[in-house]
Design a protein around this motif. Structure first.
Motif, PDB file in Angstrom:
ATOM      1  N   ALA A 112     -17.717  -4.207   2.733  1.00  0.00           N
ATOM      2  CA  ALA A 112     -17.781  -4.387   4.601  1.00  0.00           C
ATOM      3  C   ALA A 112     -16.511  -3.225   4.595  1.00  0.00           C
ATOM      4  O   ALA A 112     -15.895  -2.908   5.302  1.00  0.00           O
ATOM      5  CB  ALA A 112     -17.135  -5.839   3.954  1.00  0.00           C
ATOM      6  N   LEU A 113     -15.529  -3.677   3.260  1.00  0.00           N
ATOM      7  CA  LEU A 113     -14.752  -3.111   3.648  1.00  0.00           C
ATOM      8  C   LEU A 113     -14.691  -1.201   3.729  1.00  0.00           C
ATOM      9  O   LEU A 113     -13.572  -1.272   4.613  1.00  0.00           O
ATOM     10  CB  LEU A 113     -13.628  -2.947   1.588  1.00  0.00           C
ATOM     11  N   SER A 114     -15.642  -1.032   2.550  1.00  0.00           N
ATOM     12  CA  SER A 114     -15.963   1.125   3.045  1.00  0.00           C
ATOM     13  C   SER A 114     -16.846   1.008   4.069  1.00  0.00           C
ATOM     14  O   SER A 114     -16.434   1.872   4.492  1.00  0.00           O
ATOM     15  CB  SER A 114     -16.746   1.392   1.845  1.00  0.00           C
ATOM     16  N   SER A 115     -16.913   0.163   4.953  1.00  0.00           N
ATOM     17  CA  SER A 115     -17.631  -0.040   6.109  1.00  0.00           C
ATOM     18  C   SER A 115     -16.826  -0.140   7.625  1.00  0.00           C
ATOM     19  O   SER A 115     -17.410  -0.527   8.499  1.00  0.00           O
ATOM     20  CB  SER A 115     -18.949  -0.791   6.498  1.00  0.00           C
ATOM     21  N   VAL A 116     -15.464  -0.755   7.410  1.00  0.00           N
ATOM     22  CA  VAL A 116     -14.880  -1.143   8.212  1.00  0.00           C
ATOM     23  C   VAL A 116     -14.349   0.103   9.118  1.00  0.00           C
ATOM     24  O   VAL A 116     -14.153   0.781   8.488  1.00  0.00           O
ATOM     25  CB  VAL A 116     -13.776  -1.992   7.636  1.00  0.00           C
ATOM     26  N   GLU A 117     -14.024  -0.075  10.254  1.00  0.00           N
ATOM     27  CA  GLU A 117     -13.901   0.724  11.240  1.00  0.00           C
ATOM     28  C   GLU A 117     -13.005   2.099  10.955  1.00  0.00           C
ATOM     29  O   GLU A 117     -11.745   1.163   9.883  1.00  0.00           O
ATOM     30  CB  GLU A 117     -13.758   1.132  12.530  1.00  0.00           C
ATOM     31  N   SER A 118     -12.708   3.187  10.438  1.00  0.00           N
ATOM     32  CA  SER A 118     -11.755   4.042  10.130  1.00  0.00           C
ATOM     33  C   SER A 118     -10.243   3.503  10.588  1.00  0.00           C
ATOM     34  O   SER A 118      -8.818   4.189  10.190  1.00  0.00           O
ATOM     35  CB  SER A 118     -11.906   5.733   9.997  1.00  0.00           C
ATOM     36  N   ARG A 119     -10.301   3.795  11.868  1.00  0.00           N
ATOM     37  CA  ARG A 119      -9.288   3.285  12.426  1.00  0.00           C
ATOM     38  C   ARG A 119      -8.074   2.267  11.927  1.00  0.00           C
ATOM     39  O   ARG A 119      -6.611   2.191  11.734  1.00  0.00           O
ATOM     40  CB  ARG A 119      -8.986   2.429  13.905  1.00  0.00           C
ATOM     41  N   TYR A 165      -3.435   0.724   8.124  1.00  0.00           N
ATOM     42  CA  TYR A 165      -3.357   0.249   6.520  1.00  0.00           C
ATOM     43  C   TYR A 165      -2.289   1.356   5.764  1.00  0.00           C
ATOM     44  O   TYR A 165      -1.835   1.062   5.500  1.00  0.00           O
ATOM     45  CB  TYR A 165      -4.282  -0.565   5.670  1.00  0.00           C
ATOM     46  N   ASP A 166      -3.254   2.178   5.470  1.00  0.00           N
ATOM     47  CA  ASP A 166      -3.235   2.857   4.505  1.00  0.00           C
ATOM     48  C   ASP A 166      -1.530   3.819   4.579  1.00  0.00           C
ATOM     49  O   ASP A 166      -0.347   3.392   3.682  1.00  0.00           O
ATOM     50  CB  ASP A 166      -3.340   4.283   4.986  1.00  0.00           C
ATOM     51  N   GLN A 167      -1.131   3.761   6.671  1.00  0.00           N
ATOM     52  CA  GLN A 167       0.512   3.963   7.127  1.00  0.00           C
ATOM     53  C   GLN A 167       1.317   3.234   6.673  1.00  0.00           C
ATOM     54  O   GLN A 167       2.178   3.391   6.070  1.00  0.00           O
ATOM     55  CB  GLN A 167       0.417   4.842   8.503  1.00  0.00           C
ATOM     56  N   ALA A 168       0.777   2.127   6.780  1.00  0.00           N
ATOM     57  CA  ALA A 168       2.163   0.825   6.974  1.00  0.00           C
ATOM     58  C   ALA A 168       2.337   0.642   5.440  1.00  0.00           C
ATOM     59  O   ALA A 168       3.186   0.841   4.951  1.00  0.00           O
ATOM     60  CB  ALA A 168       0.797  -0.607   7.437  1.00  0.00           C
ATOM     61  N   THR A 169       1.342   1.178   4.333  1.00  0.00           N
ATOM     62  CA  THR A 169       1.356   0.448   2.701  1.00  0.00           C
ATOM     63  C   THR A 169       2.074   2.032   1.562  1.00  0.00           C
ATOM     64  O   THR A 169       2.151   2.039   0.928  1.00  0.00           O
ATOM     65  CB  THR A 169       0.419  -0.347   1.897  1.00  0.00           C
ATOM     66  N   LYS A 170       1.679   3.234   2.293  1.00  0.00           N
ATOM     67  CA  LYS A 170       2.061   4.575   1.609  1.00  0.00           C
ATOM     68  C   LYS A 170       2.989   4.741   0.700  1.00  0.00           C
ATOM     69  O   LYS A 170       2.588   5.304  -0.453  1.00  0.00           O
ATOM     70  CB  LYS A 170       0.614   5.953   2.602  1.00  0.00           C
ATOM     71  N   LYS A 171       3.746   4.554   1.327  1.00  0.00           N
ATOM     72  CA  LYS A 171       5.210   4.818   1.055  1.00  0.00           C
ATOM     73  C   LYS A 171       5.931   4.524  -0.639  1.00  0.00           C
ATOM     74  O   LYS A 171       5.901   5.089  -1.030  1.00  0.00           O
ATOM     75  CB  LYS A 171       6.535   4.445   2.051  1.00  0.00           C
ATOM     76  N   ASP A 172       5.559   3.449  -0.488  1.00  0.00           N
ATOM     77  CA  ASP A 172       5.296   2.263  -1.676  1.00  0.00           C
ATOM     78  C   ASP A 172       4.310   1.311  -1.487  1.00  0.00           C
ATOM     79  O   ASP A 172       4.803   0.294  -1.662  1.00  0.00           O
ATOM     80  CB  ASP A 172       7.006   1.490  -2.204  1.00  0.00           C
ATOM     81  N   ARG A 173       3.165   1.742  -1.993  1.00  0.00           N
ATOM     82  CA  ARG A 173       1.675   0.777  -2.034  1.00  0.00           C
ATOM     83  C   ARG A 173       2.785  -0.761  -2.247  1.00  0.00           C
ATOM     84  O   ARG A 173       1.688  -1.294  -2.024  1.00  0.00           O
ATOM     85  CB  ARG A 173       0.618   1.167  -2.852  1.00  0.00           C
ATOM     86  N   ASP A 174       2.341  -0.378  -3.682  1.00  0.00           N
ATOM     87  CA  ASP A 174       2.653  -1.212  -4.565  1.00  0.00           C
ATOM     88  C   ASP A 174       3.725  -3.328  -3.724  1.00  0.00           C
ATOM     89  O   ASP A 174       3.271  -3.949  -3.830  1.00  0.00           O
ATOM     90  CB  ASP A 174       3.032  -1.185  -5.926  1.00  0.00           C
ATOM     91  N   SER A 175       4.736  -2.432  -3.265  1.00  0.00           N
ATOM     92  CA  SER A 175       5.228  -4.013  -2.665  1.00  0.00           C
ATOM     93  C   SER A 175       5.003  -3.726  -0.974  1.00  0.00           C
ATOM     94  O   SER A 175       5.182  -4.906  -0.898  1.00  0.00           O
ATOM     95  CB  SER A 175       7.154  -3.038  -3.176  1.00  0.00           C
ATOM     96  N   TYR A 176       4.991  -2.826  -0.439  1.00  0.00           N
ATOM     97  CA  TYR A 176       3.943  -2.606   0.941  1.00  0.00           C
ATOM     98  C   TYR A 176       3.222  -3.538   1.103  1.00  0.00           C
ATOM     99  O   TYR A 176       3.260  -4.211   1.687  1.00  0.00           O
ATOM    100  CB  TYR A 176       4.638  -1.780   1.768  1.00  0.00           C
ATOM    101  N   GLU A 177       2.408  -3.754   0.198  1.00  0.00           N
ATOM    102  CA  GLU A 177       1.049  -4.312  -0.114  1.00  0.00           C
ATOM    103  C   GLU A 177       1.004  -5.258   0.273  1.00  0.00           C
ATOM    104  O   GLU A 177       0.585  -5.964   0.829  1.00  0.00           O
ATOM    105  CB  GLU A 177       0.077  -3.008  -1.022  1.00  0.00           C
ATOM    106  N   GLU A 178       1.617  -5.793  -0.628  1.00  0.00           N
ATOM    107  CA  GLU A 178       2.086  -7.235  -1.015  1.00  0.00           C
ATOM    108  C   GLU A 178       2.791  -8.289  -0.169  1.00  0.00           C
ATOM    109  O   GLU A 178       2.533  -9.184   0.211  1.00  0.00           O
ATOM    110  CB  GLU A 178       2.762  -7.425  -2.263  1.00  0.00           C
ATOM    111  N   VAL A 179       3.794  -7.081   0.967  1.00  0.00           N
ATOM    112  CA  VAL A 179       4.230  -7.485   1.433  1.00  0.00           C
ATOM    113  C   VAL A 179       3.811  -7.989   2.505  1.00  0.00           C
ATOM    114  O   VAL A 179       3.349  -8.903   3.546  1.00  0.00           O
ATOM    115  CB  VAL A 179       5.438  -7.162   2.051  1.00  0.00           C
TER     116      VAL A 179
END
Ligand SMILES: Nc1ncnc2c1ncn2[C@@H]1O[C@H](COP(=O)(O)OP(=O)(O)OP(=O)(O)O)[C@@H](O)[C@H]1O
Ligand SMILES: [Mg+2]
Length: 483
Positions: free
Chosen positions: A335-342, A347-361
């Motif tokens: 499902a994850l790979s089929s979710v719309e790219s938007r 998600y990527d823009q929000a977490t890319k700076k420091d994926r580890d810590s931003y992802e968990e927040v």
């Protein structure tokens, strides 16, 4: 559990006098390894059945597949039969506005003809939408063929054969309210009964003036008793935000605000149970509960996970009778790979700076059914538990808060917003489900605020304040193959 209806092949075999044992032993059906692991279904029948019950990417149009909207349908029905009344459906992106509008339109439209459907976009205007409506009401795709008895309204729209292209463009630009009302009236009177006109994605109409013209049009259509019911749909928290301060149309409009979350657990389960039931499959309690928890009430995710789950079962090497947790974990990844790219980009823009810590927040913010939540509670009740799950050192509260602030900035795509001091929420509720899906695929379970079990039972306030439900405490990802 409902049994599947016999397939056409099954019926054929019965007609040919083959027993069910011979039938089950057949190498073409229900034999597993050949990629048809759901008993009684050829691939074609499986696809047809699945598509009938599950539609992650297209709106619903039929009453029997639209779940949890009985009250709204009744309100719409009452508005449609009340002359001069029109409808405005609003709510979150993906809440099911188009599905509700289309289902209602098909349900209540007179037997002849189709309801009119048009959608606003960046390049549209009041004039171009009205023109489209009139053209559809006339059921003529070629404007040139429209008869010459049109009155001023039709002419103003350029709906006359003798108009040159240039003149048409000019008159559409200059279309005024009276001409628009006259044209809709004329076209509607040529049809029998009351026509239903759906104007979707109203939030995309670029100018405020055009929105106001629609508000005026509603008044005019009502005052002149034009036999149409307009059904508008738009993303927004209120009708005011969509009509941008134009209040005079309110008393002509039935407002339908879709709830947030859009579906209850029971609604989500109706989708899951009817799809699995139609395929003759049972579903284990845990994946059934998790689908409702992950989806956050957004039917798109329920349909999507369910679709992937059924395909996993169908492609299994053994004959499948039950949708298990193992299939579920595979379905989550699919499902994850089929979710719309938007959503993925947000998600990527929000977490890319420091994926580890931003992802968990971000996971921590998406953990709870409450859409707005206090920073301290997010930290204490969700973040600390998640960090324990992933076995990593947590940020201190001050750094955690500064991460929340960053997630509200444009550098992080403003994925969060602050409804009041010390609280946060997602700027778009639909994203919460995607965040939960990512966490689930990595073995971190969010949204555990309901008891596991076959029916929904919210945790008590006391249990919630203790964080995770005891049934899940200390349990990390143990389902499926553990990949
Ligand atoms: N009441 C419902 N019952 C079952 N499925 C639903 C329901 N409402 C919507 N869906 C499903 O949810 C998905 C989104 O629905 P829909 O397109 O109607 O939402 P929307 O609010 O119009 O979205 P958008 O804001 O993107 O225009 C579709 O896959 C649709 O099939
Ligand atoms: Mg829509």
């Amino acid at each position: 559990m409902r049994r599947s209806r016999p397939s056409s092949t099954e019926r054929l075999l019965v007609q040919q006098g083959l027993s069910s044992v011979e039938y089950q032993g057949s190498s073409t059906i229900g034999s597993g390894g050949d990629g048809m692991a759901i008993q009684g279904f050829t691939q074609e029948e499986f696809e047809r059945t699945l598509n009938e019950y599950v539609s992650p990417s297209s709106p619903i149009e039929s009453f029997e597949h639209l779940v949890g909207r009985q009250k709204q349908l009744e309100k719409i029905e009452e508005a449609i039969i009340s002359p001069g009344r029109h409808i405005f459906i609003y709510g979150d992106r993906g809440a099911g506005k188009t599905s509700l509008a289309r289902t209602a339109a098909y349900k209540h439209h007179p037997a002849h003809g189709e309801p009119v459907y048009t959608a606003c976009g960046r390049g549209t205007s009041f004039a171009s939408i009205v023109r489209d409506i009139v053209s559809q009401l006339d059921q003529r795709s070629e404007l040139r063929s429209i008869d010459r008895t049109l009155t001023a309204g039709g002419k103003a729209l350029g709906l006359e054969g003798s108009y040159s292209e240039l003149e048409k463009a000019k008159s559409v630009e200059n279309l005024d309210l009276n001409a628009a009302t006259a044209a809709v009236n004329e076209a509607a009177l040529r049809r029998q009964g009351r026509s239903i006109i759906v104007v979707d994605e109203f939030e995309n109409l670029p100018t405020i003036d055009d929105r106001h013209l629609f508000a005026e049009l509603i008044k005019q259509l009502s005052d002149r008793r034009v036999p149409v019911s307009m059904v508008f749909c738009g993303i927004g928290k209120s009708l005011d935000s969509l009509l941008q301060g134009h209040n005079s149309a309110h008393r002509y409009l039935e407002e339908i605000a879709l709830p947030a979350p859009p579906l209850t657990f029971t609604g989500c389960w109706e989708i899951v149970d009817s799809a699995s039931g139609a395929l003759g499959l049972k579903i284990e309690d845990t994946p059934r509960l998790r689908i409702a928890q992950i989806s956050d009430g957004f039917p798109h995710y329920v349909h999507l996970i369910c679709q992937k789950l059924c395909w996993r079962a169908f492609r299994d090497s053994e004959v499948v009778h039950e949708l298990t947790s193992e299939f579920y974990m595979d379905a989550i990844r699919d499902a994850l790979s089929s979710v719309e790219s938007r959503l993925r980009s947000a998600y990527d823009q929000a977490t890319k700076k420091d994926r580890d810590s931003y992802e968990e927040v971000l996971w921590a913010v998406a953990d709870h059914f409450e859409l707005q939540r206090n920073n301290r509670r997010i930290y204490d009740e969700s973040y600390m538990r998640i960090m324990e799950d992933v076995q990593r050192k947590p940020l201190d509260f001050t750094t955690f808060q500064s991460h929340l602030t960053s997630l509200r900035s444009s550098r992080h795509g403003a994925i969060l917003e602050m409804p009041r001091r010390g609280w946060v929420q997602f700027s778009e509720n639909l994203i919460r489900g995607y965040v939960r899906l990512v966490a689930e695929s990595k073995g971190v379970r969010l949204a555990l605020e309901h008891e596991p079990g076959p029916e929904p039972k919210a945790l008590t306030a006391a249990a919630r304040s203790q964080g995770v439900h005891p049934a899940y405490q200390g349990r990390r990802y143990t389902w499926g193959s553990g990949r």
